[in-house]
Design an enzyme around this catalytic site. Structure first.
Site, PDB file in Angstrom:
ATOM      1  CG  ASP A   1      11.851 -18.287   2.105  1.00 47.93           C
ATOM      2  OD1 ASP A   1      11.087 -17.464   2.664  1.00 47.93           O
ATOM      3  OD2 ASP A   1      11.909 -18.437   0.867  1.00 47.93           O
TER       4      ASP A   1
ATOM      5  CG  ASP B   1       5.719 -17.699  -0.405  1.00 43.45           C
ATOM      6  OD1 ASP B   1       4.740 -18.117  -1.018  1.00 43.45           O
ATOM      7  OD2 ASP B   1       5.651 -17.177   0.737  1.00 43.45           O
TER       8      ASP B   1
ATOM      9  CG  ASP C   1      13.003 -18.269  -2.896  1.00 42.31           C
ATOM     10  OD1 ASP C   1      12.708 -17.997  -1.718  1.00 42.31           O
ATOM     11  OD2 ASP C   1      12.401 -17.801  -3.875  1.00 42.31           O
TER      12      ASP C   1
HETATM   13 MG   LIG Z   1      11.198 -17.116  -0.600  1.00 42.45          MG
END
Ligand SMILES: [Mg+2]
Length: 246
Positions: free
Chosen positions: A21, A23, A199
């Site tokens: 991923d 960000d 995240d």
């Molecule tokens: Mg992310």
């Protein structure tokens, strides 16, 4: 379970397909998503790892491919954008789900009108989706949710996706898990063991798909997750990727 252990011992770059991923995983989260940057040590880790795994490394993000290319410049990697709604394979072929352009236009107009009445909220139009960012106005979370729920109620093509200080209206049901599965059916990913780090809530679809393929799953930061490993922050992941590459 080894939730706090480090996964590098079971990750051989020559036999692993890496899905990352962007960000909150590679780049620290900032108030204005347009100002996100990839830290230099992380960029170096990705370049090194990309060599070690012979190019079996893809970015799987909620951002559009166009934005990811700018953020990763001068690196051109295989990428899945908009949570899997668009994808560029290792051979450079781009695929995009077809969405109703009238619905997309109406949605963009409605969101522009909403943000004009709610200062500090950002509306981000992407191919096949529209995201409302309320990081600068967390006090308006309820208004943003109500607006998106009303849109989804009025239009069954809209699927709501919840993230960190963002709510997104996707015009298709594809997920990051679907994008990872597509990559895994192609070279140079095919036959390798998948590794996915993320995240946010939208990464859970990737975690469950990768777990079903006996892969390695790494959650960055706090919050409930089905991932097997957890790392504290983006810097810890960059260090892990560097270690795996070496
Ligand atoms: Mg992310």
């Amino acid at each position: 379970l080894p939730r706090l252990a480090s996964p590098e011992t079971e990750t051989d770059p020559a036999r692993t397909a890496f899905f990352l991923d962007f960000d909150g995983t590679l780049a620290p989260i900032v108030d204005d998503p347009a100002r996100a940057i990839l830290p230099a040590p992380t960029r170096a880790s990705i370049i090194r790892l990309n060599q070690a795994c012979s190019g079996a490394l893809a970015i799987v993000s909620g951002r559009s491919i166009a934005q990811l290319d700018l953020l990763l410049h001068p690196l051109i990697l295989p990428v899945a954008g908009v949570h899997g709604l668009e994808r560029r394979s290792a051979s450079g072929q781009v695929s995009r789900v077809a969405v109703d352009s009238d619905v997309q236009q109406d949605l963009t107009k409605a969101a522009q009108s909403f943000v004009s009445r709610h200062v500090g909220i950002l509306a981000e139009a992407k191919p096949g989706s529209l995201a409302l960012h309320y990081r600068r106005r967390p006090d308006l979370e309820r208004e943003c949710l109500a607006f998106c729920h009303a849109c989804a109620h009025a239009c069954p093509a809209i699927h709501l996706v919840y993230g960190k200080m963002v709510i997104e209206m996707k015009l298709d049901t594809r997920t990051k898990g679907d994008a990872i599965a597509d990559f895994m059916s192609e070279e140079p990913f095919r036959g390798r063991r998948p590794f996915f780090a993320g995240d946010d809530l939208t990464d859970e679809a990737g975690f469950s798909r990768v777990a079903a393929m006996d892969g390695i799953t790494v959650k960055i930061g706090e919050g409930p997750t089905s991932a097997r490993y957890r790392l504290q922050d983006t810097a810890s992941l960059a260090a892990l990727l560097q270690k795996i590459a070496n």
